[in-house]
Design an enzyme around this catalytic site. Structure first.
Site, PDB file in Angstrom:
ATOM      1  N   ASP A 194       2.719  -4.646   7.900  1.00 39.41           N
ATOM      2  CA  ASP A 194       1.527  -3.834   7.736  1.00 39.41           C
ATOM      3  C   ASP A 194       0.344  -4.795   7.853  1.00 39.41           C
ATOM      4  O   ASP A 194       0.043  -5.544   6.928  1.00 39.41           O
ATOM      5  CB  ASP A 194       1.577  -3.144   6.370  1.00 39.41           C
ATOM      6  CG  ASP A 194       0.253  -2.500   5.982  1.00 39.41           C
ATOM      7  OD1 ASP A 194      -0.742  -2.669   6.717  1.00 39.41           O
ATOM      8  OD2 ASP A 194       0.221  -1.838   4.931  1.00 39.41           O
ATOM      9  N   HIS A 243       0.870  -1.170   0.000  1.00 39.62           N
ATOM     10  CA  HIS A 243       0.000   0.000   0.000  1.00 39.62           C
ATOM     11  C   HIS A 243       0.916   1.233   0.000  1.00 39.62           C
ATOM     12  O   HIS A 243       2.013   1.181   0.547  1.00 39.62           O
ATOM     13  CB  HIS A 243      -0.831  -0.035   1.292  1.00 39.62           C
ATOM     14  CG  HIS A 243      -1.914   0.996   1.360  1.00 39.62           C
ATOM     15  ND1 HIS A 243      -1.675   2.289   1.750  1.00 39.62           N
ATOM     16  CD2 HIS A 243      -3.248   0.920   1.110  1.00 39.62           C
ATOM     17  CE1 HIS A 243      -2.820   2.963   1.740  1.00 39.62           C
ATOM     18  NE2 HIS A 243      -3.783   2.153   1.352  1.00 39.62           N
ATOM     19  N   LYS A 283     -10.710  -0.540   9.991  1.00 40.50           N
ATOM     20  CA  LYS A 283     -10.876  -1.708   9.116  1.00 40.50           C
ATOM     21  C   LYS A 283     -11.228  -2.936   9.959  1.00 40.50           C
ATOM     22  O   LYS A 283     -11.410  -4.036   9.440  1.00 40.50           O
ATOM     23  CB  LYS A 283      -9.579  -1.965   8.338  1.00 40.50           C
ATOM     24  CG  LYS A 283      -9.240  -0.851   7.348  1.00 40.50           C
ATOM     25  CD  LYS A 283      -7.971  -1.153   6.616  1.00 40.50           C
ATOM     26  CE  LYS A 283      -7.381   0.066   5.948  1.00 40.50           C
ATOM     27  NZ  LYS A 283      -8.056   0.450   4.694  1.00 40.50           N
ATOM     28  N   GLN A 286      -4.897  -5.292   6.754  1.00 39.79           N
ATOM     29  CA  GLN A 286      -5.889  -6.200   6.180  1.00 39.79           C
ATOM     30  C   GLN A 286      -5.837  -7.589   6.811  1.00 39.79           C
ATOM     31  O   GLN A 286      -6.575  -8.483   6.398  1.00 39.79           O
ATOM     32  CB  GLN A 286      -5.665  -6.328   4.663  1.00 39.79           C
ATOM     33  CG  GLN A 286      -5.752  -5.031   3.902  1.00 39.79           C
ATOM     34  CD  GLN A 286      -7.152  -4.449   3.897  1.00 39.79           C
ATOM     35  OE1 GLN A 286      -8.132  -5.138   4.185  1.00 39.79           O
ATOM     36  NE2 GLN A 286      -7.253  -3.168   3.593  1.00 39.79           N
ATOM     37  N   CYS A 338      -4.659   2.493  -3.895  1.00 37.14           N
ATOM     38  CA  CYS A 338      -3.419   2.961  -3.259  1.00 37.14           C
ATOM     39  C   CYS A 338      -2.279   1.953  -3.429  1.00 37.14           C
ATOM     40  O   CYS A 338      -1.406   1.858  -2.567  1.00 37.14           O
ATOM     41  CB  CYS A 338      -3.610   3.272  -1.783  1.00 37.14           C
ATOM     42  SG  CYS A 338      -4.734   4.613  -1.477  1.00 37.14           S
TER      43      CYS A 338
HETATM   44  C1  PLP Z   1      -2.670  -2.832   3.419  1.00 38.06           C
HETATM   45  C2  PLP Z   1      -2.959  -1.453   3.913  1.00 38.06           C
HETATM   46  N1  PLP Z   1      -1.994  -0.766   4.535  1.00 38.06           N
HETATM   47  C3  PLP Z   1      -2.214   0.471   5.011  1.00 38.06           C
HETATM   48  C4  PLP Z   1      -3.412   1.099   4.878  1.00 38.06           C
HETATM   49  C5  PLP Z   1      -3.582   2.479   5.417  1.00 38.06           C
HETATM   50  O1  PLP Z   1      -4.459   2.479   6.479  1.00 38.06           O
HETATM   51  P1  PLP Z   1      -4.988   3.832   7.104  1.00 38.06           P
HETATM   52  O2  PLP Z   1      -5.515   4.649   5.970  1.00 38.06           O
HETATM   53  O3  PLP Z   1      -6.048   3.405   8.044  1.00 38.06           O
HETATM   54  O4  PLP Z   1      -3.847   4.502   7.777  1.00 38.06           O
HETATM   55  C6  PLP Z   1      -4.440   0.422   4.232  1.00 38.06           C
HETATM   56  C7  PLP Z   1      -5.748   1.081   4.056  1.00 38.06           C
HETATM   57  O5  PLP Z   1      -6.228   1.328   2.983  1.00 38.06           O
HETATM   58  C8  PLP Z   1      -4.211  -0.877   3.740  1.00 38.06           C
HETATM   59  O6  PLP Z   1      -5.170  -1.550   3.109  1.00 38.06           O
END
Ligand code: PLP
Lengths: 148, 424
Positions: free
Chosen positions: B218, B141, B244, B221, B382
């Site tokens: 990370d 991401h 999430k 998900q 993203c």
């Molecule tokens: C795999 C992953 N990492 C990071 C993020 C970023 O999360 P947040 O926008 O809650 O900081 C997301 C959210 O879209 C994600 O799906």
């Protein structure tokens, strides 16, 4: 679901399948790249401008049906127009797709097929991308622009 | 011959009910799932972007402000003690959720993005030097790319990228080849938001640790779908977002091993993160408060505690069983559409399905589905490097949660067919 048919009129789908002026102009005097990061629509616009008049115009790129059809219709409409006329048409087109102005639409049948877009606010950018790119090409020639 | 074919009974797979798991009952806990969109019952398939919230979580926010609100860690009065206790109770629930050793290892932040930025600007700045290397993967991401890029640019370090195969899986041998003496950190996504791939994080971590390299996962998900055990994984940093995970927006968690946190410089300066301040010298507060400057999102943290309770009650095992069925059914049903191409076909997947259609751009499909009350995400999610890898400008993504049903998948498939007809 009726408004989906309103948005995706047969004319628009035709232009999407077989876009007009879909090629690179080798002797372009002005070019610009438009990009909509929200959906990844990308268009490269080529113009051949002589004496403040658009002698030829074409585009290549990838994008949704709305942005592609809009590029196709726009290039068809702008061929032969003066720069002042092109800018004026853009204003009228913005009125059509946002529904915000009740401009005189006589003679604008081809652009009016995009009137359905006004019911889909997030898609207005798709319809306007080609036109913003055209304006950018006229004014600055080469730099990429974005609708964000 | 025809008779023979006719006699074959084509039956849709019937879901075997899972003991103690009644999806219709569960759906009643989520008020938004009862709403209609464009005249149709909402089918919410954008859970990877953000999940919906059960009533208990929504109530927790309202209850907090109605009867518990005060600033924390600084008052001797009743409400301040109550708010502090509620806030700290969630820290313990998070510790238990991911099985951290100590609550000192649980730092509340705004979300996954801030957690990663915290690590890059504290641990990263302190330990990574010019010429060093940071390893990420091709499926990150943007929030696990850009913070490292910024760091690399400012100190002259290098970003190395693990390639992925056509199924959307990390090429493990290539990863091992990237590890060397210059590697100072491995930062990879546990579960991909655009491909659904569940990475072999255990092996990734062992590989890095063999070179004494710490690993950040990370987990944005991962946490909504499976039990995470940071001690078993032996991961060094783990980040996830409350929103999430059926909790409110504006709250996230950074787990980091205590010895790493001890050595890391503070992230932001301010109140709460200090024990004493004079103009000559400031002593930092103990862990984890050293990393929580200023008044935090107290209501959000308290409500996250409710989300954890809620998920624990349903149980990860039930969630997993239901979601495996959903993923299998959705994959089969979607694959039966001829012009549809799945993007992300890893052997181990979370219930996330990205796809493209030959003649319909994802953005058009998104609009067409939306008008039928079906919420999916279209775009690059993203993860632009993933789109580039698969040579598509964008995809349509349906991502599921435990409250989704096979009937909703049927509606998705129907909705896609409607789009195909419209465009023909
Ligand atoms: C795999 C992953 N990492 C990071 C993020 C970023 O999360 P947040 O926008 O809650 O900081 C997301 C959210 O879209 C994600 O799906």
């Amino acid at each position: 679901m009726e408004d989906l048919r309103e948005l995706y009129q047969e004319v628009i789908l035709d232009h999407n399948r077989n876009p007009k002026n879909f090629k690179k102009l080798e002797n372009a005097s002005h070019t610009s790249e438009g990009y909509n990061p929200l959906c990844g629509d990308r268009i490269n616009l080529y113009l051949q401008i002589e004496d403040d008049r658009i002698k030829d115009i074409s585009f290549v790129g990838s994008g949704c049906a709305i942005s592609k059809a809009s590029s196709s219709v726009m290039t068809g409409e702008l061929k032969g127009k003066s720069l002042a006329e092109a800018k004026e048409l853009f204003k009228k087109f913005q009125g059509i797709i946002t529904g915000k102005t009740e401009a005189d639409l006589t003679g604008l049948d081809k652009l009016s097929v995009f009137a359905g877009v006004r019911e889909f606010p997030v898609r207005v950018k798709c319809a306007a991308l080609a036109w913003h790119t055209m304006l950018e090409a006229i004014e600055n020639g080469t730099e990429a622009i974005s609708t964000e | 011959m025809e008779e023979l074919l006719d006699s074959v009974v084509l039956e849709k797979p019937v879901s075997t009910p899972i003991a103690g798991f009644d999806v219709e009952r569960i759906r009643e806990d989520f008020p938004i799932l009862q709403t209609r969109v464009h005249g149709n019952p909402l089918v919410y398939l954008d859970n990877a972007a953000t999940s919906q919230k059960p009533q208990a979580v929504i109530d927790a926010i309202s209850n907090y402000y109605s009867g518990e609100n005060a600033n924390i860690h600084r008052g001797v009065h009743y409400l301040s003690e109550l708010a502090t206790r509620k806030y700290e109770e969630t820290r313990e629930k998070v510790r238990d959720l991911i099985n951290a050793k100590s609550i000192r290892e649980i730092v509340f932040v705004r979300g996954t993005t801030e957690a990663i930025n915290l690590v890059s600007s504290t641990y990263g700045r302190e330990n990574i030097r010019a010429g060093d290397e940071i390893i990420i993967s091709n499926m990150e991401h943007h929030s696990n790319i850009v913070p490292w890029q910024l760091l690399c640019e400012s100190i002259g370090a290098k970003l190395k990228v693990i390639p992925i195969n056509d199924d959307g899986e990390i090429i493990f041998d290539e990863y091992l080849k990237l590890l060397n003496d210059k590697t100072k950190l491995v930062a990879v996504v546990h579960t991909s938001n655009s491909l659904g791939t569940i990475n072999p994080v255990q092996q990734i971590i062992s590989g890095a640790h063999a070179h004494d390299v710490p690993v950040l996962l990370d987990g944005a998900q991962a946490v909504p779908h499976q039990k995470i055990n940071v001690q078993d994984l032996d991961c060094d940093f783990f980040a996830f977002s409350s929103h999430k995970f059926f909790g409110p927006t504006g709250v996230g968690v950074l787990f980091a091993k205590e010895d790493l946190l001890e050595k890391m410089p503070p992230y932001e300066g301010g109140g709460e993160m200090i024990t004493s301040v004079t103009f000559e010298k400031t002593t930092y507060n103990e862990l984890p408060h050293k990393f929580e400057a200023g008044t935090p999102n107290i209501a959000g943290v308290v409500a996250l505690g409710k989300a954890i309770d809620y998920v624990s009650e349903i149980g990860y095992e039930n969630i997993h069983r239901h979601e495996v069925e959903l993923l299998k059914y959705a994959t089969e049903e979607l694959s039966s559409i001829k012009s549809l191409r799945l993007i992300g076909t890893a052997a181990k997947k979370a219930p996330v399905i990205s796809f493209t259609l030959d003649n319909i751009h994802p953005h058009d499909m998104g609009t067409i589905l939306d008008r039928q009350g079906i919420a999916v995400r279209t775009g690059h999610h993203c993860t632009q490097p993933v789109m580039e890898r698969f040579n598509v400008p964008a995809t349509t993504r349906a991502s599921f949660a435990f409250y989704n049903t096979k009937e909703e998948i049927d509606r998705l498939v129907e909705g896609i067919h409607h789009g195909l007809n419209l465009f023909n």
